[in-house]
Design an enzyme around this catalytic site. Structure first.
Site, PDB file in Angstrom:
ATOM      1  N   TYR A 230       0.916  -1.332  -0.214  1.00  0.00           N
ATOM      2  CA  TYR A 230       0.030   0.085  -0.139  1.00  0.00           C
ATOM      3  C   TYR A 230       0.986   1.090   0.026  1.00  0.00           C
ATOM      4  O   TYR A 230       0.407   2.403  -0.524  1.00  0.00           O
ATOM      5  CB  TYR A 230      -0.719   0.128   1.279  1.00  0.00           C
ATOM      6  CG  TYR A 230      -1.965  -0.885   1.107  1.00  0.00           C
ATOM      7  CD1 TYR A 230      -2.119  -1.859   0.296  1.00  0.00           C
ATOM      8  CD2 TYR A 230      -3.019  -0.913   1.934  1.00  0.00           C
ATOM      9  CE1 TYR A 230      -3.228  -3.143   0.226  1.00  0.00           C
ATOM     10  CE2 TYR A 230      -4.122  -1.660   1.966  1.00  0.00           C
ATOM     11  CZ  TYR A 230      -4.065  -2.708   1.031  1.00  0.00           C
ATOM     12  OH  TYR A 230      -5.080  -3.772   1.106  1.00  0.00           O
TER      13      TYR A 230
ATOM     14  N   LYS B 240       3.298 -15.266   3.126  1.00  0.00           N
ATOM     15  CA  LYS B 240       3.330 -15.871   1.923  1.00  0.00           C
ATOM     16  C   LYS B 240       4.662 -16.312   1.457  1.00  0.00           C
ATOM     17  O   LYS B 240       5.123 -16.020   0.319  1.00  0.00           O
ATOM     18  CB  LYS B 240       2.697 -15.293   0.705  1.00  0.00           C
ATOM     19  CG  LYS B 240       2.330 -16.263  -0.543  1.00  0.00           C
ATOM     20  CD  LYS B 240       1.261 -17.040  -0.291  1.00  0.00           C
ATOM     21  CE  LYS B 240       1.127 -17.947  -1.811  1.00  0.00           C
ATOM     22  NZ  LYS B 240       0.366 -19.170  -1.769  1.00  0.00           N
TER      23      LYS B 240
ATOM     24  N   ASP C  28     -11.711  -8.755   6.977  1.00  0.00           N
ATOM     25  CA  ASP C  28     -13.122  -8.431   6.452  1.00  0.00           C
ATOM     26  C   ASP C  28     -13.870  -9.854   6.180  1.00  0.00           C
ATOM     27  O   ASP C  28     -15.025 -10.206   6.380  1.00  0.00           O
ATOM     28  CB  ASP C  28     -13.106  -7.927   4.987  1.00  0.00           C
ATOM     29  CG  ASP C  28     -13.101  -6.366   5.043  1.00  0.00           C
ATOM     30  OD1 ASP C  28     -12.978  -6.067   6.124  1.00  0.00           O
ATOM     31  OD2 ASP C  28     -13.175  -5.808   4.061  1.00  0.00           O
TER      32      ASP C  28
ATOM     33  N   ASP D 229      -3.281 -18.277   2.134  1.00  0.00           N
ATOM     34  CA  ASP D 229      -4.173 -18.822   1.397  1.00  0.00           C
ATOM     35  C   ASP D 229      -4.803 -19.918   2.234  1.00  0.00           C
ATOM     36  O   ASP D 229      -5.998 -20.170   2.396  1.00  0.00           O
ATOM     37  CB  ASP D 229      -3.797 -19.475  -0.055  1.00  0.00           C
ATOM     38  CG  ASP D 229      -2.383 -20.037  -0.036  1.00  0.00           C
ATOM     39  OD1 ASP D 229      -1.762 -20.135   1.051  1.00  0.00           O
ATOM     40  OD2 ASP D 229      -1.922 -20.602  -0.916  1.00  0.00           O
TER      41      ASP D 229
ATOM     42  N   ASP E  53      -5.921  -6.651   5.453  1.00  0.00           N
ATOM     43  CA  ASP E  53      -7.005  -5.970   5.148  1.00  0.00           C
ATOM     44  C   ASP E  53      -8.305  -7.156   4.405  1.00  0.00           C
ATOM     45  O   ASP E  53      -9.450  -6.947   4.926  1.00  0.00           O
ATOM     46  CB  ASP E  53      -6.617  -5.253   3.716  1.00  0.00           C
ATOM     47  CG  ASP E  53      -7.811  -4.144   3.229  1.00  0.00           C
ATOM     48  OD1 ASP E  53      -8.844  -4.160   3.689  1.00  0.00           O
ATOM     49  OD2 ASP E  53      -7.761  -3.373   2.383  1.00  0.00           O
TER      50      ASP E  53
END
Length: 362
Positions: free
Chosen positions: A135, A190, A250, A222, A246
């Site tokens: 970001y 990851k 959610d 994942d 992020d």
């Protein structure tokens, strides 16, 4: 105790009004000052984070934030879009640790998309690093490709990067939080593909040596996404980078029944924080009086607990929310047969009534 109140766009004004109502009934020495932010600030002052709003946020002890964004601003250049306001506040205030508790209330197990037995008693704390990762990484932009699969074609690029201090400080936050909870941290990465997250994994492992009483497990993102819907109660504290956090927070929100129930805190090194619901501005329902204010009200409780050192007041708000749910009041996002559907303002009034000892009509 000075609080900067930044309602923002869409339903932000409606839900923040209810949180302010709840704070006012507590009769604490609070000074609340409101300012525009996001799309509302762009329309009023030509920028989503005006200097006056930023200064107010810097001067305040804490920030109560609503939500920003609206489809009508999507064609603005990126630097002027409403979402840049929250990114700018995180950067200028040094807010590096985002705490998002995903708690499934007993009365809302039916509202989750998972079977009640999978979410009953769910209590996860997701800790998301906020100031690094893709970001904020540089360089970024658009250019003509000189290599790759399609040299000469237009391409876009972003840079994922983390420094050692950034990873160390968020790891400490996670391990210290776990000591107050179930003493287990799941670090999500990851590392099998990304050099950035091999670095992340190595440093989190190093920091863990200082917390021998806390269990640490590493999990690829994942797999973490899959496990959150397969066996969510196996998690206690989850710590991860900006982008993965992020997304996963959610996902975790929906385990609780609605993202309208998920508060969050974004903290600096001294526990000064920005407090906001985890959901967005929802312009499609703005002005209809149907938005769920509970995530914002619970964010105000987090503000009292983490930044303003008022744990008893925070307990009063959280107990009031439980009482309102037990009385059967529901906004449309958590409504089910046998409960009473109410609007934004009525839900806020019910929380106030519960705090002041008045009868809640279910």
């Amino acid at each position: 105790m000075k609080i900067a109140v930044l309602p923002g766009d869409g339903i932000g004004t409606e839900i923040v009004a209810e949180a302010v109502k709840v704070l006012n009934v507590l009769e604490l020495p609070l000074e609340l000052e409101e300012a525009v932010v996001g799309g509302a600030a762009y329309e009023a002052k030509g920028h989503p984070l005006p200097d006056s709003t930023l200064q107010l946020a810097k001067d305040a002890d804490a920030v109560l934030f609503g939500a920003v964004g609206d489809w009508k601003f999507d064609k603005l250049e990126r630097a002027l879009r409403p979402e840049q306001a929250i990114l700018g506040l995180r950067k200028h205030l040094g807010l590096f640790a985002n705490l998002r508790p995903a708690l499934c209330y007993e009365q809302l197990t039916h509202a989750s998309s998972l079977k009640p037995e999978l979410v009953a008693g769910l209590d996860i704390l997701i800790i998301r690093e906020l100031t690094g990762d893709i970001y904020f990484g540089q360089p970024r932009g658009r250019r003509t490709a000189v290599d790759g699969h399609f040299p000469g074609a237009e391409e876009a690029f972003d840079t994922m990067r983390y420094s050692r201090p950034e990873i160390e400080r968020i790891a400490h936050v996670a391990f210290q939080a776990a000591r107050r909870r179930g003493k287990k941290v799941t670090s999500v990465d990851k590392a099998n593909v990304l050099e950035t997250f091999q670095f992340w994994k190595d440093i989190v492992t190093e920091v863990h040596a200082q917390y021998p009483d806390v269990e640490l497990e590493h999990m690829y993102v994942d797999n973490a996404a899959m496990q959150l819907v397969k066996a969510p109660k196996k998690f206690d504290v989850v710590v991860t980078g900006n982008m993965f956090g992020d997304i996963l927070s959610d996902e975790a929100a929906m385990l609780t029944g609605s993202i309208g129930m998920l508060p969050s805190a974004s903290l600096d090194a001294n526990n000064k924080g920005l407090y906001e619901p985890s959901h967005g501005s929802a312009p499609d329902i703005a002005g209809k009086g149907v938005a769920n204010p509970l995530a914002t009200i619970l964010s105000a409780a987090m503000m009292l607990r983490y930044t303003l050192a008022q744990p008893e007041a925070a307990d009063r708000i959280e107990s009031a929310v439980r009482a309102v749910l037990a009385a059967g009041l529901r906004t449309p996002d958590i409504y089910s047969e046998g409960t009473r559907k109410v609007g934004t303002r009525e839900m806020g009034d019910a929380v106030v009534a519960a705090i002041t000892g008045k009868t809640i009509t279910g």
